[in-house]
Design a protein around this motif. Structure first.
Motif, PDB file in Angstrom:
ATOM      1  N   THR A  19       0.940  -0.982   0.102  1.00  0.00           N
ATOM      2  CA  THR A  19       0.037  -0.124   0.057  1.00  0.00           C
ATOM      3  C   THR A  19       0.600   1.371  -0.303  1.00  0.00           C
ATOM      4  OG1 THR A  19      -1.311  -1.115   1.651  1.00  0.00           O
ATOM      5  CG2 THR A  19      -2.406   1.057   1.161  1.00  0.00           C
ATOM      6  N   ALA A  20       1.862   1.313   0.837  1.00  0.00           N
ATOM      7  CA  ALA A  20       2.525   2.113   0.976  1.00  0.00           C
ATOM      8  C   ALA A  20       3.335   2.857   0.361  1.00  0.00           C
ATOM      9  CB  ALA A  20       4.180   2.522   2.263  1.00  0.00           C
ATOM     10  N   GLY A  21       4.149   1.739  -0.832  1.00  0.00           N
ATOM     11  CA  GLY A  21       4.812   1.545  -1.867  1.00  0.00           C
ATOM     12  C   GLY A  21       3.820   1.682  -3.338  1.00  0.00           C
ATOM     13  N   GLU A  73       2.366  -8.405  -5.411  1.00  0.00           N
ATOM     14  CA  GLU A  73       1.732  -6.609  -5.094  1.00  0.00           C
ATOM     15  C   GLU A  73       3.547  -5.699  -4.546  1.00  0.00           C
ATOM     16  OE1 GLU A  73      -1.014  -4.923  -5.178  1.00  0.00           O
ATOM     17  OE2 GLU A  73      -1.041  -6.811  -6.808  1.00  0.00           O
ATOM     18  N   CYS A  74       4.043  -6.762  -3.344  1.00  0.00           N
ATOM     19  CA  CYS A  74       4.755  -5.528  -3.083  1.00  0.00           C
ATOM     20  C   CYS A  74       5.860  -5.445  -4.554  1.00  0.00           C
ATOM     21  CB  CYS A  74       5.884  -6.620  -1.775  1.00  0.00           C
ATOM     22  SG  CYS A  74       5.142  -6.984  -0.608  1.00  0.00           S
ATOM     23  N   ALA A  96       8.108  -2.196  -3.282  1.00  0.00           N
ATOM     24  CA  ALA A  96       8.874  -2.251  -1.761  1.00  0.00           C
ATOM     25  C   ALA A  96       9.830  -3.171  -1.980  1.00  0.00           C
ATOM     26  CB  ALA A  96       7.806  -3.227  -0.940  1.00  0.00           C
ATOM     27  N   GLU A  97      10.708  -3.526  -0.848  1.00  0.00           N
ATOM     28  CA  GLU A  97      12.234  -4.246  -1.053  1.00  0.00           C
ATOM     29  C   GLU A  97      11.660  -4.807   0.116  1.00  0.00           C
ATOM     30  OE1 GLU A  97      16.149  -2.509  -0.451  1.00  0.00           O
ATOM     31  OE2 GLU A  97      14.725  -1.321  -1.811  1.00  0.00           O
ATOM     32  N   ILE A  98      11.931  -6.248   0.166  1.00  0.00           N
ATOM     33  CA  ILE A  98      11.669  -7.323   1.420  1.00  0.00           C
ATOM     34  C   ILE A  98      13.105  -7.856   2.028  1.00  0.00           C
ATOM     35  CG2 ILE A  98      10.316  -9.348   2.333  1.00  0.00           C
ATOM     36  CD1 ILE A  98       8.589  -8.600   0.264  1.00  0.00           C
ATOM     37  N   ARG A  99      13.365  -8.091   3.199  1.00  0.00           N
ATOM     38  CA  ARG A  99      14.773  -8.686   3.529  1.00  0.00           C
ATOM     39  C   ARG A  99      14.518  -9.515   4.718  1.00  0.00           C
ATOM     40  NH1 ARG A  99      20.440  -6.561   3.044  1.00  0.00           N
ATOM     41  NH2 ARG A  99      20.232  -4.752   2.199  1.00  0.00           N
ATOM     42  N   MET A 100      15.149 -10.578   4.311  1.00  0.00           N
ATOM     43  CA  MET A 100      14.693 -11.434   5.659  1.00  0.00           C
ATOM     44  C   MET A 100      15.907 -11.959   6.048  1.00  0.00           C
ATOM     45  SD  MET A 100      11.252 -12.131   5.386  1.00  0.00           S
ATOM     46  CE  MET A 100      11.306 -13.280   6.042  1.00  0.00           C
ATOM     47  N   GLU A 101      16.481 -12.332   7.266  1.00  0.00           N
ATOM     48  CA  GLU A 101      16.920 -12.759   7.980  1.00  0.00           C
ATOM     49  C   GLU A 101      17.768 -11.887   8.464  1.00  0.00           C
ATOM     50  OE1 GLU A 101      18.825 -16.049   5.064  1.00  0.00           O
ATOM     51  OE2 GLU A 101      18.356 -17.618   6.636  1.00  0.00           O
ATOM     52  N   THR A 102      17.406 -10.847   9.314  1.00  0.00           N
ATOM     53  CA  THR A 102      17.872  -9.145   9.259  1.00  0.00           C
ATOM     54  C   THR A 102      17.192  -9.888  10.661  1.00  0.00           C
ATOM     55  OG1 THR A 102      17.319  -8.374   7.005  1.00  0.00           O
ATOM     56  CG2 THR A 102      17.899  -6.588   9.552  1.00  0.00           C
ATOM     57  N   GLU A 103      18.061  -9.349  11.735  1.00  0.00           N
ATOM     58  CA  GLU A 103      17.912  -9.591  13.191  1.00  0.00           C
ATOM     59  C   GLU A 103      18.342  -7.763  13.696  1.00  0.00           C
ATOM     60  OE1 GLU A 103      19.813 -10.352  16.836  1.00  0.00           O
ATOM     61  OE2 GLU A 103      20.519 -11.594  15.571  1.00  0.00           O
ATOM     62  N   ILE A 104      17.222  -7.479  13.869  1.00  0.00           N
ATOM     63  CA  ILE A 104      17.125  -5.370  14.616  1.00  0.00           C
ATOM     64  C   ILE A 104      17.314  -6.104  16.267  1.00  0.00           C
ATOM     65  CG2 ILE A 104      15.603  -4.040  15.031  1.00  0.00           C
ATOM     66  CD1 ILE A 104      13.909  -5.621  12.591  1.00  0.00           C
ATOM     67  N   ARG A 105      18.629  -5.273  16.018  1.00  0.00           N
ATOM     68  CA  ARG A 105      19.238  -5.476  16.839  1.00  0.00           C
ATOM     69  C   ARG A 105      19.065  -3.553  18.145  1.00  0.00           C
ATOM     70  NH1 ARG A 105      24.715  -7.608  14.798  1.00  0.00           N
ATOM     71  NH2 ARG A 105      24.314  -9.588  14.784  1.00  0.00           N
ATOM     72  N   ALA A 117      -2.076   1.898   7.948  1.00  0.00           N
ATOM     73  CA  ALA A 117      -1.093   2.319   8.126  1.00  0.00           C
ATOM     74  C   ALA A 117      -0.548   2.741   7.034  1.00  0.00           C
ATOM     75  CB  ALA A 117      -0.125   1.147   8.827  1.00  0.00           C
ATOM     76  N   GLY A 118      -0.746   1.659   5.737  1.00  0.00           N
ATOM     77  CA  GLY A 118       0.148   1.804   4.394  1.00  0.00           C
ATOM     78  C   GLY A 118       0.014   3.277   3.709  1.00  0.00           C
ATOM     79  N   SER A 119      -1.497   3.456   3.983  1.00  0.00           N
ATOM     80  CA  SER A 119      -1.526   5.282   3.147  1.00  0.00           C
ATOM     81  C   SER A 119      -1.816   5.561   3.648  1.00  0.00           C
ATOM     82  CB  SER A 119      -3.671   4.474   3.655  1.00  0.00           C
ATOM     83  OG  SER A 119      -4.339   3.670   2.857  1.00  0.00           O
ATOM     84  N   ASP A 120      -0.652   5.920   5.395  1.00  0.00           N
ATOM     85  CA  ASP A 120      -0.475   6.957   5.679  1.00  0.00           C
ATOM     86  C   ASP A 120       0.516   7.457   5.725  1.00  0.00           C
ATOM     87  OD1 ASP A 120      -1.543   9.431   7.317  1.00  0.00           O
ATOM     88  OD2 ASP A 120      -0.580   8.348   8.608  1.00  0.00           O
TER      89      ASP A 120
END
Ligand code: FDA
Length: 397
Positions: free
Chosen positions: A26-28, A122-123, A128-137, A393-396
């Motif tokens: 939606t945001a993309g 749709e992404c 829209a980019e998707i990154r898997m296996e990413t730990e947010i520290r 959220a994606g619309s805003d």
């Protein structure tokens, strides 16, 4: 002119599940530069395992009354703006075949993979980019936005959307990270518990019902003022099936369940008529006509109902009828987050805009999907909430 680094995004979404992917597309499409980050190895794992592999992706009869929340009006706006028909239109546009099982419950005709593929396509189309296996520290505030330190580098964004789901099924990547982020920014998180989850039983009852493992029958189960008329399934661990999953969201430890094994029938009236018309008949015979054979037999053995009905006094008949129309059991607990379909409670919605899902005094931080305190009944409502809150959220953002 300030150079914008390739690690700078308009919107970063944490969680590549149902809500996060919907929000990303939606945001993309609005032209926003979007990145979705997730620690799991694959996106949309719960979509894949949902609905027995066929994803009950929405419910045409979904209304705000199908949701539990400390703030029951919160879900109205998003659900009204993105309805089951909107999602159905998306499914049909992608040529995915679907079937209506119970009234209003739409499932993929083939596989849940089709729903995930729609979202990933749709992404992709929206950029829209998707990154898997990413730990947010770590997450910190920076330049009117946020800076995320991760296992693959640092990212910055204007808007941050938290879509990391609830605690159910930790083996599928569920964590309490969304609640931690909410607390980090001073938000209240309401107590969480497992919902849409099978019940466990006290050892004695579990043993008595063990031979019935695999037997299912339609019941009406009630607890704390809520009732559901759906099938119940006896398992080797306790009680499951749609009726039990539904009522589990309304059950608190120590509560009794009242189970009507013959919904719509008055066992008292039936047995009194039978005693008059066929005095040699038995409770066992009556049960055999109304319940699955194995269940009827076990129930009869459990209660030691013997002999012809002519030997039953009115009080005996009332006792039998009570056991059939008002079987009271006290579960020892539930199977917990290990098998729960959803997590009740979560980010307190009183602090969010019902229109955009943004935090009231922080317009660039959003919470969507299961992480917030909105939980649907069984039957496609939870995905409908994920889609609707994701679009809001994606619309805003
Ligand atoms: P979801 O859990 O889908 O996604 C969260 C994402 O965040 C995951 O990809 C996860 O890896 C990621 N994440 C978590 N912690 C993170 C961290 N620390 N760092 C980075 N990423 C992190 N509903 C329905 O309507 N119809 C159905 O048929 C079913 N069936 C069903 C079956 C089973 C077995 C389960 C467990 C659940 C269902 N549901 C369902 C419920 C439905 O799956 C659920 O409501 C939605 O998936 C919630 O979507 P979210 O995007 O909010 O969370």
């Amino acid at each position: 002119m300030t150079a914008i680094s390739s690690n700078h995004y308009d919107v970063i979404i944490i969680g590549a599940g149902a809500a996060g992917l919907m929000c990303a597309a939606t945001a993309g499409y609005r032209g926003r530069k979007v990145l979705v980050l997730d620690h799991a190895n694959k996106p949309g794992k719960k979509i894949l395992m949902s609905g027995g592999g066929r994803c009950n992706f929405t419910n045409l009869n979904s209304t705000p009354a199908n949701f539990l929340s400390d703030n029951p009006h919160f879900c109205i706006s998003a659900l009204k703006r993105y309805t089951p028909h909107h999602f159905l239109e998306l499914v049909e546009r992608h040529g995915v075949e679907h079937v209506e099982k119970a009234a209003g419950q739409l499932f993929c005709a083939d596989s849940s993979k089709d729903i995930l593929q729609i979202l990933l396509t749709e992404c992709d189309w929206s950029g829209a980019e998707i990154r898997m296996e990413t730990e947010i520290r770590g997450i910190s505030e920076a330049n009117n936005g946020y800076r995320l330190t991760t296992s693959v580098g640092t990212f910055a964004c204007e808007s941050l959307v938290v879509a990391c789901g609830g605690l159910s099924i930790p083996t599928m990547g569920a964590t309490g990270f969304g609640y931690d982020i909410a607390r980090q920014f001073g938000l209240k998180v309401l107590p969480t518990r497992a919902g849409l989850v099978p019940f466990t039983l006290q050892p004695a009852l579990k043993e008595q019902l063990a031979p019935l493992s695999g037997v299912s029958c339609p019941v009406e189960v009630s607890c704390n003022g809520m009732s559901f008329r759906e099938p119940m399934l006896v398992t080797h661990r306790g009680l499951s099936g749609p009726a039990m999953l539904q009522i589990s969201s309304f059950w608190q430890p120590g509560d009794e369940l009242s189970i009507d094994l013959l919904p719509g029938e008055s066992a008292s009236e039936n047995l009194q008529t039978l005693r008059k018309d066929a005095p040699q008949s038995t409770v066992a015979k009556y049960l055999n006509q109304h319940l699955p054979k194995r269940f009827a037999q076990a129930l009869n053995d459990l209660n030691h109902w013997q002999g012809p009905l002519q030997g039953y006094k009115n009080t005996d008949i009332e006792q039998v009828a009570d056991a059939l129309n008002r079987w009271h059991i006290k579960p020892s607990g539930t199977e917990g987050y290990r098998t729960a379909e959803v997590t009740l409670g979560g980010v307190d919605t009183h602090q969010l805009s019902s229109k955009t899902m943004a935090v009231n005094d922080r317009s660039n931080l959003y919470f969507i999907g299961e992480v917030v305190d909105v939980t649907g009944h069984l039957g496609g409502h939870n995905f409908q909430w994920a889609w609707a809150s994701g679009v809001a959220a994606g619309s805003d953002a």
